[in-house]
Write a protein that holds these residues in place. Structure first.
Motif, short mmCIF file in Angstrom:
data_model
loop_
_atom_site.label_atom_id
_atom_site.label_comp_id
_atom_site.label_asym_id
_atom_site.label_seq_id
_atom_site.Cartn_x
_atom_site.Cartn_y
_atom_site.Cartn_z
N ALA A 127 35.66 42.34 41.52
CA ALA A 127 35.97 40.93 41.76
C ALA A 127 37.37 40.60 41.24
O ALA A 127 38.17 39.94 41.91
CB ALA A 127 34.94 40.03 41.09
N THR A 128 37.67 41.10 40.04
CA THR A 128 38.99 40.86 39.45
C THR A 128 40.08 41.47 40.32
O THR A 128 41.11 40.86 40.57
CB THR A 128 39.06 41.48 38.04
N ILE A 129 39.81 42.70 40.79
CA ILE A 129 40.81 43.38 41.61
C ILE A 129 41.05 42.61 42.90
O ILE A 129 42.19 42.45 43.34
CB ILE A 129 40.36 44.83 41.87
N ALA A 130 39.98 42.09 43.49
CA ALA A 130 40.13 41.33 44.73
C ALA A 130 41.02 40.12 44.52
O ALA A 130 41.96 39.87 45.29
CB ALA A 130 38.76 40.89 45.25
N ILE A 131 40.76 39.36 43.47
CA ILE A 131 41.55 38.16 43.22
C ILE A 131 42.98 38.52 42.81
O ILE A 131 43.94 37.87 43.20
CB ILE A 131 40.91 37.28 42.12
N LEU A 132 43.09 39.61 42.04
CA LEU A 132 44.42 40.06 41.62
C LEU A 132 45.28 40.38 42.83
O LEU A 132 46.43 39.95 42.95
CB LEU A 132 44.30 41.27 40.70
N PHE A 133 44.69 41.12 43.80
CA PHE A 133 45.47 41.47 44.98
C PHE A 133 45.70 40.27 45.89
O PHE A 133 46.70 40.21 46.59
CB PHE A 133 44.80 42.62 45.75
N GLN A 134 44.77 39.33 45.85
CA GLN A 134 45.01 38.10 46.59
C GLN A 134 46.28 37.42 46.06
O GLN A 134 47.10 36.94 46.83
CB GLN A 134 43.81 37.17 46.43
N ALA A 135 46.41 37.45 44.73
CA ALA A 135 47.60 36.86 44.13
C ALA A 135 48.83 37.72 44.43
O ALA A 135 49.89 37.19 44.76
CB ALA A 135 47.40 36.72 42.62
N LEU A 136 48.67 39.04 44.36
CA LEU A 136 49.82 39.93 44.57
C LEU A 136 50.34 39.84 46.00
O LEU A 136 51.54 39.83 46.24
CB LEU A 136 49.44 41.38 44.26
N PHE A 137 49.40 39.76 46.97
CA PHE A 137 49.80 39.68 48.38
C PHE A 137 50.08 38.23 48.78
O PHE A 137 50.18 37.92 49.97
CB PHE A 137 48.71 40.25 49.29
N GLY A 138 50.16 37.33 47.81
CA GLY A 138 50.30 35.90 48.10
C GLY A 138 51.46 35.59 49.02
O GLY A 138 52.47 36.29 49.06
N TYR A 139 51.29 34.51 49.81
CA TYR A 139 52.34 34.09 50.73
C TYR A 139 52.72 32.66 50.42
O TYR A 139 51.83 31.84 50.20
CB TYR A 139 51.83 34.20 52.17
N PRO A 140 53.95 32.29 50.35
CA PRO A 140 55.15 33.10 50.59
C PRO A 140 55.76 33.71 49.33
O PRO A 140 56.73 34.45 49.45
CB PRO A 140 56.11 32.08 51.18
N THR A 141 55.21 33.41 48.15
CA THR A 141 55.96 33.81 46.95
C THR A 141 55.22 34.81 46.07
O THR A 141 55.47 34.90 44.89
CB THR A 141 56.29 32.57 46.08
N GLY A 142 54.26 35.56 46.63
CA GLY A 142 53.56 36.55 45.82
C GLY A 142 54.47 37.69 45.39
O GLY A 142 55.53 37.91 45.98
#
Lengths: 328, 280
Positions: A127-142
């Motif tokens: 779950a943490t990894i999913a949210i972490l990558f959601q933040a990392l792949f964030g648009y437009p400023t991830g």
């Protein structure tokens, strides 16, 4: 003092006694829910508090519905597709690393460190990894967009969560990233389990690294590779945390996996427990088939060999008989 | 000349790949740690930075404001995970002992059954499980998550393999002659001898339970019962849309215990993974 004698005679009862907690727990928390789930698949049950459900007039209606309305079938295909997209790179990289980490000649230094690092993502909450990558792949400023833009690879930010293919690849990448270390460790331990005499013999015969890998390591790893393949497939069919939390099954259901579908049917909207149960049972059958395959792969090798030998002997015997007849 | 250079180039290539993978594994966590100390404005203008800022407490306050209660989540997760670990390890050892140490009629049938259900994940029967728990009033009750772990087929399988190779029956027999009861033999002789295997399995049971999302998310609807992964799943909600720093901090809080476990026990964990793969 009398007890001692009794114990000596009927030791078996302790076998039953010690396995009783397991059996009772299994019956209550595993077998009963399984049967209950199967049963619900044939009913019109919606919602948890609803006890007034009935077996449908057409008992297979739910199964027909989930198998024909497209969403669930597409979800299964998504699941398998994402699994393949992650598994092929994963097993390839794991094999390459295994080859590097098990060569005797001029071995890589710091292997212990690399193993610890590569395995690390596997232990972190999905779950943490999913949210972490959601933040990392964030648009437009991830961070990833930041990296791609400031290093000049992209001219402007890219939204990874809109395109179907891109979102599938990112989910597959996250799966790959969490599992390749695990697969590598399993394969390395498999290689270390191969009889070193074989390698020595190959060395004496002048085989080079590539030859050794393809002629000795790979054939000897076959069982473990199959085991890894099938257990990974079972895990892949169960994929939930990452696709659900990362993109909620979107965009346009591109990352909607079977478990996400089941969860959404049962626990959101109109609580179609019956449809979710039917879908669960379809998955149950699929997973049982996979696990049968594991069972077959991991079955007692000697027994299988023995059977094979017997068959061969029989064949040889019948051939001999034929041969003998020809001579006559 | 080429023959001498080529292996060196190859070696350099190998190290480069390994270093690249190391960065790939660590960077996301590093970004998470650093960004948890930065303000949302800072993150928005430049999402990657290796220099910590000073907004850690500020982010913590934001989290607390939005009812992300890390302490509650931590304790709930800890209670469940410790319970699951204890049940899994103790009862699996007991079941394995029943299979290895005693000769009973259904022994082989029982073991075959365990092998059959080894791979079947709990998620596929979750609908029936949830409805059953609901009907007996066990939702929002940790026991519903802990008790099922008494029957952990894969742990039983592992303990059996270990016992076959390292539990000498002679010792059990001599204890029997000395008049020890069977429960005492199990608790005071067999159990201590299984310690290494139990420790490995304990780590995995703990981590797996700590990371579990699906069943807790279904069963626990009361906010005070939320586990860490459920709290994490809330971080993707709309109320955190612009609070980048707080999201990173929330993530960091949930993985801290895992980092601690991993750095202390990584050697045993990796050895345990390796053991699990070679099932012969």
């Amino acid at each position: 003092m009398k007890r001692k004698y009794i114990k000596g005679i009927s030791n078996a009862k302790y076998g039953y006694m010690f396995s009783l907690p397991f059996i009772i727990t299994f019956l209550i928390f595993s077998l009963y829910p399984t049967i209950y789930t199967a049963l619900l698949g044939f009913t019109d049950c919606q919602g948890a508090g609803n006890d007034e459900w009935h077996i449908l007039e057409e008992p297979l209606a739910n199964f027909k519905l989930v198998l024909t309305n497209g969403t669930f079938v597409r979800a299964i295909f998504n699941t398998v597709r994402i699994w393949i997209m992650n598994f092929i790179p994963q097993i390839t990289l794991a094999m390459v690393l295994t080859a590097w980490f098990t060569t005797k000649r001029n071995a890589i230094k710091g292997q212990g460190f690399f193993k610890v690092v590569f395995y690390m993502p596997n232990i972190i909450t999905a779950a943490t990894i999913a949210i972490l990558f959601q933040a990392l792949f964030g648009y437009p400023t991830g961070p990833i967009n930041d990296l791609l833009v400031s290093s000049g690879i992209l001219e402007s930010s890219y939204d990874f969560s809109v395109d179907k293919t891109a979102s599938r690849w990112t989910v597959a990448f996250i799966q790959f990233w969490t599992w390749y270390g695990y697969t590598m460790i399993i394969l390395v331990s498999g290689v270390l389990g191969i009889n070193p005499d074989i390698y020595e013999a190959a060395d004496i015969d002048g085989a080079n690294g590539v030859q050794t890998f393809f002629q000795i390591t790979l054939p000897n790893l076959k069982t473990i590779l199959l085991y890894t393949l099938i257990t990974s497939l079972i895990g892949g069919l169960n994929m939930f945390d990452i696709p659900y939390l990362y993109l909620g099954g979107g965009p346009d259901q591109a990352t909607n996996t079977a478990n996400v579908f089941i969860y959404k049917q049962a626990f959101t909207g109109r609580n179609f427990y019956n449809r979710a149960a039917a879908a669960s049972m379809v998955m149950f059958v699929l997973i049982c088939l996979c696990s049968l395959a594991v069972f077959y792969v991991m079955r007692d090798k000697e027994a299988a060999e023995f059977k094979k030998m017997k068959k061969l002997e029989q064949k040889a015997a019948s051939k001999n008989r034929l041969g003998a007849r020809n001579v006559w | 000349m080429v023959k001498k250079v080529l292996p060196i180039v190859y070696k350099i290539f190998q190290y480069l790949v390994c270093i690249f993978l190391t960065i790939m594994c660590i960077l996301p966590f590093l970004i998470m740690v650093v960004n948890s100390t930065r303000s949302s404005g800072e993150i928005e203008s430049h999402a990657i930075s290796l220099i910590p800022s000073s907004y850690f407490m500020n982010n913590l306050a934001i989290l607390n404001d939005k009812s992300f209660n890390a302490m509650t989540g931590f304790f709930n997760s800890a209670i469940i995970s410790v319970g699951v670990t204890a049940c899994t390890v103790y009862f699996s050892t007991m079941t394995a002992f029943a299979i290895v140490a005693y000769d009973w009629k259904l022994r082989n049938a029982f073991f075959s059954m365990i092998m059959c259900v080894l791979m079947i994940p709990a998620t596929v029967t979750s609908i029936g499980f949830y409805k059953f728990m609901y009907s007996i009033g066990m939702t929002n009750n940790f026991a519903a998550l802990i008790l099922p772990s008494i029957a952990a087929p894969s742990t039983v399988f592992f303990m059996r393999q270990f016992m076959l190779s390292s539990l000498p029956m002679e010792i059990l027999q001599s204890a029997r002659i000395d008049g020890a009861g069977e429960f005492r033999i199990f608790n005071q002789i067999a159990l201590p001898m299984m310690k290494p295997a139990m420790a490995t399995q304990a780590i995995f049971a703990f981590v797996q339970s700590w990371n579990n999302l699906f069943l807790p998310m279904i069963l626990l609807t009361d906010k005070t019962k939320y586990t860490m992964p459920i709290m994490v799943s809330q971080l993707s909600g709309d109320i955190y849309r612009t609070e980048y720093g707080a999201v990173y901090l929330g993530l960091l809080l949930t993985v801290l215990p895992l980092f601690a476990i991993y750095f202390l026990l990584s050697k045993y964990i990796i050895a345990g993974v390796a053991l699990g793969g070679v099932k012969e």
